[in-house]
Design a protein around this motif. Structure first.
Motif, PDB file in Angstrom:
ATOM      1  N   PHE A  64       0.815  -1.226   0.000  1.00 52.34           N
ATOM      2  CA  PHE A  64       0.000   0.000   0.000  1.00 52.34           C
ATOM      3  C   PHE A  64       0.853   1.283   0.000  1.00 52.34           C
ATOM      4  CE2 PHE A  64      -2.877  -3.220   1.655  1.00 52.34           C
ATOM      5  CZ  PHE A  64      -4.020  -2.975   0.911  1.00 52.34           C
ATOM      6  N   ALA A  65       2.166   1.139  -0.107  1.00 54.73           N
ATOM      7  CA  ALA A  65       3.056   2.301  -0.009  1.00 54.73           C
ATOM      8  C   ALA A  65       3.120   3.089  -1.312  1.00 54.73           C
ATOM      9  CB  ALA A  65       4.452   1.846   0.379  1.00 54.73           C
ATOM     10  N   ASP A  66       3.391   4.377  -1.167  1.00 52.34           N
ATOM     11  CA  ASP A  66       3.658   5.230  -2.322  1.00 52.34           C
ATOM     12  C   ASP A  66       5.159   5.327  -2.617  1.00 52.34           C
ATOM     13  OD1 ASP A  66       0.894   6.245  -2.796  1.00 52.34           O
ATOM     14  OD2 ASP A  66       1.169   7.049  -0.768  1.00 52.34           O
ATOM     15  N   CYS A  67       5.957   5.110  -1.582  1.00 52.67           N
ATOM     16  CA  CYS A  67       7.403   5.281  -1.724  1.00 52.67           C
ATOM     17  C   CYS A  67       8.117   4.381  -0.716  1.00 52.67           C
ATOM     18  CB  CYS A  67       7.785   6.754  -1.491  1.00 52.67           C
ATOM     19  SG  CYS A  67       9.548   7.112  -1.521  1.00 52.67           S
ATOM     20  N   LEU A  68       9.246   3.808  -1.146  1.00 52.93           N
ATOM     21  CA  LEU A  68      10.079   2.999  -0.269  1.00 52.93           C
ATOM     22  C   LEU A  68      11.436   3.675  -0.126  1.00 52.93           C
ATOM     23  CD1 LEU A  68       9.378  -0.554  -1.780  1.00 52.93           C
ATOM     24  CD2 LEU A  68       8.082   0.664  -0.013  1.00 52.93           C
ATOM     25  N   VAL A  69      11.962   3.686   1.096  1.00 56.80           N
ATOM     26  CA  VAL A  69      13.251   4.311   1.368  1.00 56.80           C
ATOM     27  C   VAL A  69      14.229   3.234   1.834  1.00 56.80           C
ATOM     28  CG1 VAL A  69      14.500   6.007   2.753  1.00 56.80           C
ATOM     29  CG2 VAL A  69      12.172   6.501   1.970  1.00 56.80           C
ATOM     30  N   ASP A  70      15.364   3.155   1.157  1.00 58.74           N
ATOM     31  CA  ASP A  70      16.413   2.201   1.505  1.00 58.74           C
ATOM     32  C   ASP A  70      17.437   2.875   2.406  1.00 58.74           C
ATOM     33  OD1 ASP A  70      18.578   0.429   1.581  1.00 58.74           O
ATOM     34  OD2 ASP A  70      19.275   1.023  -0.435  1.00 58.74           O
ATOM     35  N   ALA A  71      17.363   2.586   3.709  1.00 56.37           N
ATOM     36  CA  ALA A  71      18.356   3.066   4.679  1.00 56.37           C
ATOM     37  C   ALA A  71      18.928   1.858   5.412  1.00 56.37           C
ATOM     38  CB  ALA A  71      17.717   4.053   5.656  1.00 56.37           C
ATOM     39  N   LEU A  72      19.235   0.810   4.675  1.00 57.46           N
ATOM     40  CA  LEU A  72      19.657  -0.453   5.271  1.00 57.46           C
ATOM     41  C   LEU A  72      21.138  -0.486   5.631  1.00 57.46           C
ATOM     42  CD1 LEU A  72      17.649  -2.927   3.009  1.00 57.46           C
ATOM     43  CD2 LEU A  72      17.325  -2.563   5.471  1.00 57.46           C
ATOM     44  N   LEU A  73      22.018  -0.132   4.667  1.00 58.53           N
ATOM     45  CA  LEU A  73      23.436  -0.430   4.878  1.00 58.53           C
ATOM     46  C   LEU A  73      24.377   0.748   4.666  1.00 58.53           C
ATOM     47  CD1 LEU A  73      23.512  -3.940   3.181  1.00 58.53           C
ATOM     48  CD2 LEU A  73      23.568  -3.430   5.623  1.00 58.53           C
ATOM     49  N   GLY A  74      24.200   1.540   3.611  1.00 56.10           N
ATOM     50  CA  GLY A  74      25.091   2.670   3.389  1.00 56.10           C
ATOM     51  C   GLY A  74      26.424   2.278   2.777  1.00 56.10           C
ATOM     52  N   THR A  75      27.404   3.185   2.888  1.00 53.02           N
ATOM     53  CA  THR A  75      28.675   3.029   2.174  1.00 53.02           C
ATOM     54  C   THR A  75      29.663   2.119   2.879  1.00 53.02           C
ATOM     55  OG1 THR A  75      29.603   4.982   3.274  1.00 53.02           O
ATOM     56  CG2 THR A  75      28.469   5.337   1.174  1.00 53.02           C
ATOM     57  N   GLY A  76      29.467   1.870   4.154  1.00 53.64           N
ATOM     58  CA  GLY A  76      30.483   1.129   4.897  1.00 53.64           C
ATOM     59  C   GLY A  76      30.382  -0.375   4.780  1.00 53.64           C
ATOM     60  N   TYR A  77      29.344  -0.881   4.123  1.00 55.45           N
ATOM     61  CA  TYR A  77      29.142  -2.324   4.055  1.00 55.45           C
ATOM     62  C   TYR A  77      29.845  -2.885   2.831  1.00 55.45           C
ATOM     63  CZ  TYR A  77      26.696  -6.769   4.763  1.00 55.45           C
ATOM     64  OH  TYR A  77      26.394  -8.082   5.015  1.00 55.45           O
ATOM     65  N   GLY A  78      30.731  -3.839   3.021  1.00 58.28           N
ATOM     66  CA  GLY A  78      31.530  -4.334   1.910  1.00 58.28           C
ATOM     67  C   GLY A  78      31.386  -5.810   1.632  1.00 58.28           C
TER      68      GLY A  78
END
Length: 525
Positions: A125-139
Motif C-alpha cells: 500500500f506504499a507510495d514510496c520505499l526508502v532504503d536506509a539499510l546499509l550505506g557506504t560502509g558495508y563491503g
C-alpha cells in the motif's frame, strides 16, 4: 567536484567532529532532512503519502530514522521496518530511534518469519520505499533477512529512494554481490561516491543528487582527495577562449598520422573532429596510395602522402616527413586506423621516442606499445593515451574482466607507471593523471558504443591541445565535450547513432560549454 571513497568519507566525518566540533548526530540530522527534501520534490509533497522506510542498525539506519520523523511531521504516513532488534541499534542512531518511538511512529522490528507479513502489507500500500539499510560502509554480500528485504524492495513496483548509496552497491567500485537495491533516486551526502557512477552500481543508483549536510567546505575541497567528478562548470572554465580577431593560425595546427587500407574512415573522423573542436588547421598524413581517395573523402582537412611499405601502409621511411610536419604543429595524433604491419608498429614506437610535440595515441598506436610501454617515459611531453578495456588489457596483461571490475585502480596504476595521461574509455570514461588524480566523466550515453566514436575523441583531444590547452585539460575537456555531443546527438534515440553524428553536434556542444564558461567568468568578475 571532488568525490570520495568510503574510507575517505568516513575520515571527513571524523574530522568534522574532531577538528570543527560538529557532533555526529548533527550530521545525521542534516542527512535525514536532506532525504526528506528530496522525497518531497519527487512525490510532489508528502502529506497523506504512505512511505515505508527500511532501516538497518547502523548510521545509514539512523539517517532513515531522522527522515521518518520529519516525514511524519509533514503529514506522511510512516512505517519503519527495522532489520534488527531495537537494542542492537547503537550510538547516534539509537538516539534518533528513541525519539522516533517516543513520537509514536510505527517502528516494526523484522526479526522473525511472521514479521514479514507486516512488511509485505505495508509495501503493497506504499507510495514510496526508502532504503536506509546499509550505506557506504558495508563491503560484503547481502544475505539472509537483508537480502529478503532487498528483493522485496526491488519487486514492489514502487518509487525507491536510496540513502547515501543503494544497499549492496560497493561505494568504491560500483560492483554488486548477490543482490543490491535498484533505486529510482539516490541522495548521497557531502560528496559523490564512485559506486554511483561506475557500473553496474550506476544502474542501481537511478538519478543521484549530492546533499549538503553541513561538512565544512575546506574538508570537501582538500587536495588530499584525488578523485573528482567532471561537471559543466569544471569544463567550461578550462576551455580555450577565441579572440574576436582570431585567424586560423591562432587556433592551432593538428598533424595526424592515421588510416590504412580499409580503415580510412577512422582517419577522416579523427581529423574532422579536430576541426570541429576548434583547431585552425589539420593535416592528415596518409599512405601515398590512399592519398587520392582521402582528398575526395575529406574537404577541410589537408593531406600529406607518406611513403608506403606495402599498399596502404606506412613504415620507418615516413619518419622524416612526420618529423618535418610536426615541427610546424602543436600536436601529433597517431593511431586511428593506422594498421598493424610490423614496420608500421616500429614507426609508432619511433614517434613516441623522438616526437618533439605532444602526442595523442589511440587504436593501432596503442597496439604498437604492447610490451613497449616503457617507451612512454621517454616521450618529451606527457602523452595522452585513449584505450578502451580491450586495449588496456593488451597493454597491462590483465583481463578485460579484471579491468572492468577495478577500473579506478587500473587507470591509476597505468598513469603512474607510464607517466602518461590515461583516458580509459567506457561507461563512464576515466581520466587518470600521474600522481593518483582521477576524474570521472558524467556525459555520454550507450548510443556512443559504435564504431568510430573513439576516433572522434582522439581528434577532439588533439584539437584542444592544438589550441593551447595542457594535456590534462585537453583530455578532461575532450572527454566531456565528446560525451556532451553524444548526448545532443541521442536526442532522437540512441540506437542507430553514428560516430559521424557526433561531428554534427560537436559545435553545439562546444558553444553550450563556452556560453556557460563566459557566464561563469562574468559572475566571478
Amino acid at each position: 567536484m571532488k568525490a570520495a571513497m568510503a574510507e575517505e568519507m568516513r575520515r571527513l566525518d571524523e574530522q568534522a567532529t574532531q577538528d570543527y566540533g560538529i557532533p555526529g548526530i548533527v550530521l545525521m540530522e542534516n542527512a535525514g532532512v536532506a532525504v526528506v527534501r528530496e522525497i518531497e520534490t519527487i512525490m510532489d509533497g508528502v502529506s497523506d503519502k504512505k512511505i515505508c522506510i527500511f532501516a538497518g542498525k547502523g548510521k545509514n539506519g539512523g539517517d532513515g530514522f531522522v527522515a521518518a520523523r520529519h516525514l511524519s511531521n509533514r503529514g506522511a504516513k510512516i512505517k519503519v521496518f527495522l532489520l534488527a532488534a531495537r537494542d542492537a541499534v547503537q550510538g547516534d542512531a539509537a538516539i534518533q530511534l528513541e525519539i522516533l518511538i517516543r513520537m509514536g511512529v510505527d517502528v516494526i522490528e523484522v526479526t522473525g518469519i511472521r514479521d514479514w507479513d507486516k512488511v509485505k502489507i505495508g509495501v503493497a500500500f506504499a507510495d514510496c520505499l526508502v532504503d536506509a539499510l546499509l550505506g557506504t560502509g558495508y563491503g560484503r554480500d547481502i544475505t539472509g533477512a537483508m537480502a529478503q528485504a532487498v528483493e522485496l524492495i526491488n519487486h514492489a513496483g514502487k518509487t525507491v529512494v536510496a540513502v547515501d548509496i543503494p544497499s549492496g552497491v560497493q561505494a568504491d567500485t560500483g560492483q554488486i554481490g548477490a543482490c543490491a537495491v535498484s533505486a529510482d533516486y539516490t541522495v548521497t551526502f557531502g560528496l559523490p561516491k564512485p559506486g554511483l557512477l561506475l557500473y553496474p552500481g550506476a544502474a542501481c543508483a537511478g538519478k543521484w543528487t549530492v546533499a549538503d549536510i553541513g561538512l565544512p567546505a575546506a574538508l570537501l575541497e582538500t587536495p588530499a582527495l584525488k578523485l573528482a567528478v567532471l561537471t559543466q562548470r569544471d569544463i567550461s572554465r578550462r576551455l580555450p577562449e577565441r579572440r574576436a580577431d582570431a585567424y586560423k593560425g591562432d587556433c592551432g595546427r593538428v598533424w595526424a598520422v592515421a588510416g590504412s587500407t580499409g580503415l580510412t574512415g577512422a582517419a577522416a573522423l579523427c581529423t574532422a573532429a579536430a576541426l570541429r573542436s576548434g583547431a585552425g588547421l589539420v593535416t592528415l598524413g596518409i599512405a601515398a596510395g590512399l592519398n587520392s581517395i582521402m582528398e575526395v573523402k575529406v574537404t577541410e582537412v589537408m593531406t600529406r602522402p607518406l611513403p608506403e611499405i606495402v599498399d596502404g601502409a606506412i613504415g620507418l621511411a615516413a619518419w622524416g616527413i612526420i618529423e618535418q610536419e610536426a615541427a610546424d604543429s602543436q600536436v601529433l595524433a597517431v593511431g586511428p586506423g593506422l594498421g598493424r604491419q610490423a614496420e608500421t608498429l616500429a614507426l609508432v614506437r619511433q614517434i613516441v621516442e623522438k616526437s618533439q610535440v605532444p602526442l595523442v595515441l589511440d587504436a593501432d598506436a596503442l597496439y604498437a606499445l604492447q610490451d613497449h610501454t616503457g617507451l612512454l617515459g621517454k616521450a618529451k611531453h606527457r602523452p595522452v593515451l585513449t584505450p578502451h578495456a580491450g586495449e588496456m588489457a593488451r597493454l597491462t596483461g590483465l583481463t578485460v574482466a579484471d579491468i572492468n571490475e577495478n577500473r579506478l585502480d587500473v587507470a591509476r596504476m597505468a598513469a603512474n607507471e607510464w607517466q602518461a595521461i590515461v583516458v580509459l574509455k567506457g561507461a563512464p570514461t576515466l581520466i587518470a593523471l600521474p600522481g593518483d588524480e582521477i576524474f570521472i566523466n558524467t556525459t555520454g550515453n550507450a548510443g556512443m558504443a559504435t564504431a568510430g566514436s573513439g576516433d572522434v575523441l582522439t581528434g577532439v583531444i588533439a584539437g584542444l591541445l592544438a589550441q593551447g590547452l595542457s594535456g590534462c585539460d585537453a583530455a578532461l575537456c575532450g572527454v566531456y565535450l565528446q560525451g556532451l555531443a553524444g548526448d545532443l546527438a541521442a536526442a532522437n534515440g540512441m540506437a542507430g547513432l553514428l560516430a559521424g553524428d557526433l561531428l554534427k553536434t560537436l559545435p553545439a556542444a562546444l558553444a553550450q560549454l563556452q556560453t556557460a564558461g563566459s557566464a561563469g567568468r562574468k559572475s566571478d568578475g
